[in-house]
Write a protein that holds these residues in place. Structure first.
Motif, PDB file in Angstrom:
ATOM      1  N   SER A 141      38.172 -29.447 -19.127  1.00  0.00           N
ATOM      2  CA  SER A 141      38.389 -30.260 -17.934  1.00  0.00           C
ATOM      3  C   SER A 141      39.822 -30.117 -17.445  1.00  0.00           C
ATOM      4  O   SER A 141      40.726 -29.717 -18.186  1.00  0.00           O
ATOM      5  N   THR A 142      40.033 -30.453 -16.178  1.00  0.00           N
ATOM      6  CA  THR A 142      41.374 -30.352 -15.604  1.00  0.00           C
ATOM      7  C   THR A 142      42.305 -31.406 -16.180  1.00  0.00           C
ATOM      8  O   THR A 142      43.526 -31.294 -16.055  1.00  0.00           O
ATOM      9  N   THR A 143      41.752 -32.436 -16.813  1.00  0.00           N
ATOM     10  CA  THR A 143      42.565 -33.502 -17.401  1.00  0.00           C
ATOM     11  C   THR A 143      42.620 -33.377 -18.919  1.00  0.00           C
ATOM     12  O   THR A 143      42.903 -34.345 -19.615  1.00  0.00           O
ATOM     13  N   ARG A 144      42.355 -32.197 -19.431  1.00  0.00           N
ATOM     14  CA  ARG A 144      42.307 -32.048 -20.885  1.00  0.00           C
ATOM     15  C   ARG A 144      43.674 -32.360 -21.503  1.00  0.00           C
ATOM     16  O   ARG A 144      44.724 -32.079 -20.932  1.00  0.00           O
ATOM     17  N   ARG A 145      43.636 -32.929 -22.724  1.00  0.00           N
ATOM     18  CA  ARG A 145      44.849 -33.400 -23.376  1.00  0.00           C
ATOM     19  C   ARG A 145      45.528 -32.310 -24.193  1.00  0.00           C
ATOM     20  O   ARG A 145      46.685 -32.458 -24.573  1.00  0.00           O
ATOM     21  N   TYR A 146      44.824 -31.230 -24.498  1.00  0.00           N
ATOM     22  CA  TYR A 146      45.363 -30.239 -25.419  1.00  0.00           C
ATOM     23  C   TYR A 146      45.544 -28.911 -24.685  1.00  0.00           C
ATOM     24  O   TYR A 146      44.624 -28.405 -24.063  1.00  0.00           O
ATOM     25  N   GLY A 147      46.744 -28.360 -24.796  1.00  0.00           N
ATOM     26  CA  GLY A 147      47.031 -27.096 -24.125  1.00  0.00           C
ATOM     27  C   GLY A 147      46.673 -25.913 -25.009  1.00  0.00           C
ATOM     28  O   GLY A 147      45.989 -26.025 -26.005  1.00  0.00           O
ATOM     29  N   GLY A 148      47.190 -24.754 -24.625  1.00  0.00           N
ATOM     30  CA  GLY A 148      46.925 -23.543 -25.389  1.00  0.00           C
ATOM     31  C   GLY A 148      46.138 -22.531 -24.585  1.00  0.00           C
ATOM     32  O   GLY A 148      45.522 -22.852 -23.573  1.00  0.00           O
ATOM     33  N   THR A 149      46.184 -21.288 -25.053  1.00  0.00           N
ATOM     34  CA  THR A 149      45.499 -20.203 -24.347  1.00  0.00           C
ATOM     35  C   THR A 149      44.062 -20.036 -24.796  1.00  0.00           C
ATOM     36  O   THR A 149      43.293 -19.335 -24.147  1.00  0.00           O
ATOM     37  N   GLY A 150      43.691 -20.631 -25.917  1.00  0.00           N
ATOM     38  CA  GLY A 150      42.353 -20.396 -26.451  1.00  0.00           C
ATOM     39  C   GLY A 150      42.234 -19.061 -27.151  1.00  0.00           C
ATOM     40  O   GLY A 150      41.130 -18.571 -27.355  1.00  0.00           O
ATOM     41  N   LEU A 151      43.380 -18.464 -27.546  1.00  0.00           N
ATOM     42  CA  LEU A 151      43.358 -17.156 -28.193  1.00  0.00           C
ATOM     43  C   LEU A 151      43.447 -17.250 -29.717  1.00  0.00           C
ATOM     44  O   LEU A 151      43.085 -16.312 -30.405  1.00  0.00           O
ATOM     45  N   GLY A 152      43.972 -18.368 -30.232  1.00  0.00           N
ATOM     46  CA  GLY A 152      44.208 -18.463 -31.669  1.00  0.00           C
ATOM     47  C   GLY A 152      42.961 -18.236 -32.494  1.00  0.00           C
ATOM     48  O   GLY A 152      42.947 -17.413 -33.416  1.00  0.00           O
ATOM     49  N   LEU A 153      41.889 -18.949 -32.174  1.00  0.00           N
ATOM     50  CA  LEU A 153      40.654 -18.801 -32.945  1.00  0.00           C
ATOM     51  C   LEU A 153      39.966 -17.472 -32.656  1.00  0.00           C
ATOM     52  O   LEU A 153      39.306 -16.902 -33.536  1.00  0.00           O
ATOM     53  N   ALA A 154      40.110 -16.970 -31.417  1.00  0.00           N
ATOM     54  CA  ALA A 154      39.525 -15.655 -31.106  1.00  0.00           C
ATOM     55  C   ALA A 154      40.199 -14.565 -31.934  1.00  0.00           C
ATOM     56  O   ALA A 154      39.531 -13.672 -32.480  1.00  0.00           O
ATOM     57  N   ILE A 155      41.528 -14.647 -32.059  1.00  0.00           N
ATOM     58  CA  ILE A 155      42.258 -13.672 -32.882  1.00  0.00           C
ATOM     59  C   ILE A 155      41.868 -13.833 -34.353  1.00  0.00           C
ATOM     60  O   ILE A 155      41.668 -12.852 -35.073  1.00  0.00           O
ATOM     61  N   THR A 156      41.749 -15.090 -34.788  1.00  0.00           N
ATOM     62  CA  THR A 156      41.353 -15.334 -36.177  1.00  0.00           C
ATOM     63  C   THR A 156      39.997 -14.700 -36.475  1.00  0.00           C
ATOM     64  O   THR A 156      39.813 -14.053 -37.510  1.00  0.00           O
ATOM     65  N   LYS A 157      39.045 -14.873 -35.564  1.00  0.00           N
ATOM     66  CA  LYS A 157      37.712 -14.280 -35.765  1.00  0.00           C
ATOM     67  C   LYS A 157      37.790 -12.760 -35.845  1.00  0.00           C
ATOM     68  O   LYS A 157      37.146 -12.136 -36.707  1.00  0.00           O
ATOM     69  N   LYS A 158      38.571 -12.143 -34.984  1.00  0.00           N
ATOM     70  CA  LYS A 158      38.679 -10.683 -34.996  1.00  0.00           C
ATOM     71  C   LYS A 158      39.379 -10.205 -36.268  1.00  0.00           C
ATOM     72  O   LYS A 158      39.028  -9.156 -36.823  1.00  0.00           O
ATOM     73  N   LEU A 197      52.894 -18.037 -28.050  1.00  0.00           N
ATOM     74  CA  LEU A 197      51.985 -17.678 -26.961  1.00  0.00           C
ATOM     75  C   LEU A 197      52.049 -16.180 -26.677  1.00  0.00           C
ATOM     76  O   LEU A 197      51.015 -15.506 -26.532  1.00  0.00           O
ATOM     77  N   ILE A 198      53.256 -15.643 -26.620  1.00  0.00           N
ATOM     78  CA  ILE A 198      53.427 -14.201 -26.378  1.00  0.00           C
ATOM     79  C   ILE A 198      52.795 -13.397 -27.514  1.00  0.00           C
ATOM     80  O   ILE A 198      52.091 -12.399 -27.290  1.00  0.00           O
ATOM     81  N   ASN A 199      53.034 -13.831 -28.740  1.00  0.00           N
ATOM     82  CA  ASN A 199      52.469 -13.113 -29.890  1.00  0.00           C
ATOM     83  C   ASN A 199      50.950 -13.122 -29.865  1.00  0.00           C
ATOM     84  O   ASN A 199      50.303 -12.129 -30.188  1.00  0.00           O
ATOM     85  N   ASN A 200      50.352 -14.266 -29.483  1.00  0.00           N
ATOM     86  CA  ASN A 200      48.891 -14.338 -29.405  1.00  0.00           C
ATOM     87  C   ASN A 200      48.335 -13.358 -28.390  1.00  0.00           C
ATOM     88  O   ASN A 200      47.351 -12.656 -28.638  1.00  0.00           O
ATOM     89  N   ILE A 201      48.971 -13.319 -27.209  1.00  0.00           N
ATOM     90  CA  ILE A 201      48.494 -12.404 -26.161  1.00  0.00           C
ATOM     91  C   ILE A 201      48.632 -10.958 -26.609  1.00  0.00           C
ATOM     92  O   ILE A 201      47.730 -10.134 -26.430  1.00  0.00           O
TER      93      ILE A 201
END
Length: 790
Positions: A448-465, A308-312
């Motif tokens: 949603s607030t009940t979503r089953r999967y965590g994460g920052t949402g940065l992995g694919l954004a970094i991959t695209k960049k 997580l730290i590395n992604n940020i």
């Protein structure tokens, strides 16, 4: 001539000027009209001819497609109604004539012609062409008649215009003289206060009034222009000052942001180094199963936090424009296999199979950034495993040529290729509305607030960049409940490499693959075919038994069996026993393929010649087959050297680190390799110790009090330069840093360091560094390591 005209009276001069001007104007107008008539006439003929060609090309498609010259001729004969067309022909795609018509015998011979052509196509294939010729005789005749009429009109117009000019020049000559004098005064003195006397006819009066009004307006405009110029100069000076101030503020803000992220990276990674280091040291201890599970959970949580730290930090680095790509040699096959193995345990725990295959056409050596490619693969495969609960995840790499020749690297000739990375899963998929925002920072497909999967949402954004930085593209297709496929296209340079020699032991072997997964069978078939081995496949033990019997009947028995350990209906050992119950199979060695971490029942060990963990690596697969067929020990014996504890007991290492926790972690990790490291608390002490003692390697922290690692390294390199002799070897210095934002690698190299080790330090990363710079002692198997016999 000019002197004679200048000696004439002004009224005569005016008359001559008017006459000459009118004549020239009429001649120019006539020339323009004539040119326009000629151009428009020819353009209209050309457009009409092209339209006819396009119509014929459309109507004649079927005749050309069926090579029907009679039908084509009939269509061309329809052009006889156009009196301008003199010739038409239709040719096939290879240029040969299919049909033609010549209308010149029945029409006037033309001195000039126009042509038009059109392609005949059946999308996307061109099947022929149409060419038409037209005479310009009709157009030329029409133009000639118009020019005769135009000449007569111009002549009458000129005469009629000169008659009133003869009378009007008397009224105009005097006022014009006055205006000319005033204009001379304004031009020479730039005095806008000059005025023309008002007299003469009404038209001349209006001209004089207009001239005086113009002079007044020019005077006012000149004054306004000077005012605007002064105001503009002041505004430019003010805006320039404001922009300079804003630029300075923006630069300070950007520097503050970069410094903050760099310091936060260092401050966060320092305690993380202690946490992960201690967990890794504990992992090597003998623990109860429950304690081992808790330790694995803690280590997994620490790794997740570090990711997580590395992604940020990576996102911040890219956003700040600090991303720098390397261009070094990289081998995609081991890189892809390592990533697949990295997620194999996580996939196995979820009941998901993970497979990896690199196409045989992919060059062994390419030029690119292996670190960023690994990051792309890790993000995509990790995302696929995360959202897949059953089925499989497939990682594949193939090559698509971009152009035949491209500049190489160095002195080697090279070719530019496009590498396609495919990550396909059978997971939950997503709907079309979620795909457009998939590569946005901090975006989740499930918000949603009940979503089953965590994460920052940065992995694919970094991959695209990262893909954009490599001048590549990324595409995604997905079906809700039907899985997702990511395709990444990255241009790379192919470096020529010598072909690897094939093993003689593997020559002409016949292999049977037994696996219920079609994907795994395809991967194994791909690897075996590249080595030239023959193979057949079966999806179950029963089918395998039939295939073996059929091979014996054809006098082509199998030399080795590759058996999946876990298949529907029976586990690997049950399937193996079922096979070996038949005398036909009893003499065939079997290599069992199981998932990493899977416990294999070994009630009858002699049945297994060797075992390999999935996802299977190509090199290990071929080595294992060669080992089995060469009557050597099984795979465990071949890999025993990699399992033995590495020892560097004769090496002297200096650890330069100011943080007590980091000192403890690094020293204990070094001790696990047999190294009793000496410790220096800062760079100044490290320089003193190196100057008075002998070391084989220095592990140098970069941020320390008194003297940091960069200054210490520069001081040591300067000291080496003064004291170096021919027998003196350069002391290896490897950087230890927790700062992952501001281009540490380049700064370390500039300071004179030889390597780079990012915190938190892992045993594997440290092992790689030690193997590179130190000499490994003679290894002896430990008591805990046993070699399977079979």
């Amino acid at each position: 001539m000019i002197r004679m005209i200048s000696a004439l009276a002004i009224r005569t001069q005016l008359l001559l000027v008017l006459g000459l001007g009118i004549g020239v104007a009429l001649l120019i107008a006539g020339a323009v009209v004539a040119t326009t008539e000629h151009r428009d006439g020819y353009a209209e003929l050309r457009r009409r001819l092209q339209t006819q060609a396009d119509i014929v090309a459309t109507n004649i498609q079927s005749a050309v497609a069926f090579d029907d010259s009679d039908a084509a001729t009939r269509i061309l004969q329809g052009l006889a109604a156009d009196t301008d067309i003199i010739q038409a022909e239709v040719r096939r795609a290879n240029g040969s004539l299919l049909a033609g018509q010549d209308f010149r015998n029945a029409r006037t011979k033309a001195t000039s012609r126009l042509e038009a052509s059109a392609n005949i196509s059946l999308d996307p294939l061109k099947i022929g062409s149409v060419r038409l010729q037209a005479t310009t005789a009709n157009v030329d005749g029409a133009i000639a008649k118009r020019l005769e009429t135009l000449g007569a009109v111009l002549l009458v117009t000129m005469v009629m215009t000169l008659i009133p000019c003869f009378w009007l020049q008397r009224l105009i000559s005097h006022p014009i003289t006055a205006i000319a004098g005033a204009a001379d005064g304004v031009s020479s003195a730039r005095d806008f206060n000059i005025r023309v006397p008002i007299h003469g006819s009404s038209e001349v009066r209006r001209l004089a009034l207009a001239f005086n009004s113009m002079l007044s307006e020019l005077a006012a405009s000149d004054a306004r222009l000077e005012d605007h110029q002064r105001a503009l100069e002041h505004q430019v000076k003010t805006r320039t000052s404001e922009l300079a101030t804003a630029l300075e503020v923006a630069q300070q803000a950007a520097k503050a942001k970069a410094d903050f992220l760099a310091n936060m990276s260092h401050e966060i990674r320092t305690p993380m180094n202690g946490v992960i280091g201690m967990l890794e040291l504990l992992h090597g201890q003998i623990l109860e199963p429950e304690a081992k599970d808790m330790l694995d959970t803690a280590r997994g949580s620490a790794d997740s936090l570090l990711a997580l730290i590395n992604n940020i930090l990576d996102f911040s680095k890219i956003d700040a424009g600090k991303l720098h790509l390397e261009n070094i040699d990289v081998e995609l096959l081991p890189l892809a296999e390592e990533v697949a193995v990295l997620f194999s345990r996580q996939a196995f725990n979820k009941g998901v199979q993970i497979a990896c295959a690199v196409h045989n056409a992919v060059p062994r050596t390419l030029v690119g950034d292996p670190t960023r490619l690994r990051q792309i693969l890790t993000n995509l495969v990790g995302n696929a495993v995360k959202f897949t609960h059953h089925g499989e995840v497939f990682l594949g790499i193939q090559m698509r040529p971009e152009r035949e020749d491209a500049p190489g690297v160095g002195q080697d000739s090279a070719r530019k290729v496009v590498v396609q990375i495919i990550v396909k899963d059978t997971g939950i998929g997503m709907d079309s509305e979620a795909i457009p925002n998939l590569f946005s920072a901090f975006a989740q497909a499930d918000t949603s607030t009940t979503r089953r999967y965590g994460g920052t949402g940065l992995g694919l954004a970094i991959t695209k960049k990262l893909v954009d930085a490599m001048e590549g593209t990324i595409k995604v297709t997905s079906i809700p409940g039907g899985g997702t496929t990511f395709s990444v296209f990255v241009p790379m340079i192919m470096r020529p490499a010598p072909a690897l020699a094939r093993s003689e032991v593997l020559r002409d072997l016949n292999v049977l693959i037994v696996d219920d997964s079609e994907t795994n069978r395809c991967v194994l078939q791909h690897y075996l075919s590249d080595e030239g081995l023959r193979y057949e496949s079966a999806a179950s033990a029963a089918e395998a038994l039939q295939t073996i019997r059929a091979g014996v009947g054809r006098s082509r028995p199998f030399d080795v069996i590759l058996l999946d350990y876990q298949m529907p209906g029976a586990d690997g050992m049950d399937s193996l026993r079922a096979l070996y119950s038949d005398p036909t199979v009893a003499s065939i060695p079997c290599i069992v393929l199981g998932w990493l971490g899977q416990r294999m029942e070994t009630a009858n060990p002699p049945e297994v010649a060797a075992s390999l963990a999935k996802p299977v690596r190509k090199r290990q697969l071929l080595q294992t087959i060669a080992s089995v067929m060469d009557r050597q020990s099984p795979t465990q014996a071949m890999l025993i050297k990699e399992m033995l504890p590495i020892r560097f007991t004769r090496s002297r290492v200096l650890l330069v680190e100011d943080n007590p926790v980091n000192q403890l972690v690094a020293s204990r990790l070094l001790k696990s390799f047999g190294i009793e490291a000496q410790i220096a608390e800062n760079g100044e002490k490290a320089v003193h110790m190196v100057q008075h003692q002998t070391f084989d390697l220095v592990l140098m922290d970069c941020q320390m009090p008194v003297m940091d690692g960069y200054e210490a390294t520069q001081a040591l390199r300067a000291w080496e330069g003064k004291t170096a002799t021919l027998a003196t070897q350069r002391l290896p210095i490897v950087a230890l840093t927790a700062n992952a934002l501001v281009g540490d690698r380049e700064r370390c190299v500039a300071a004179g360091m030889d390597g780079y080790l990012s915190k938190p330090i892992t045993r594997d990363a440290l092992n790689t560094v030690l193997r590179r710079w130190l000499t490994v002692d003679t290894l002896e198997p430990s008591e805990e390591i046993t070699v399977a016999k079979g």
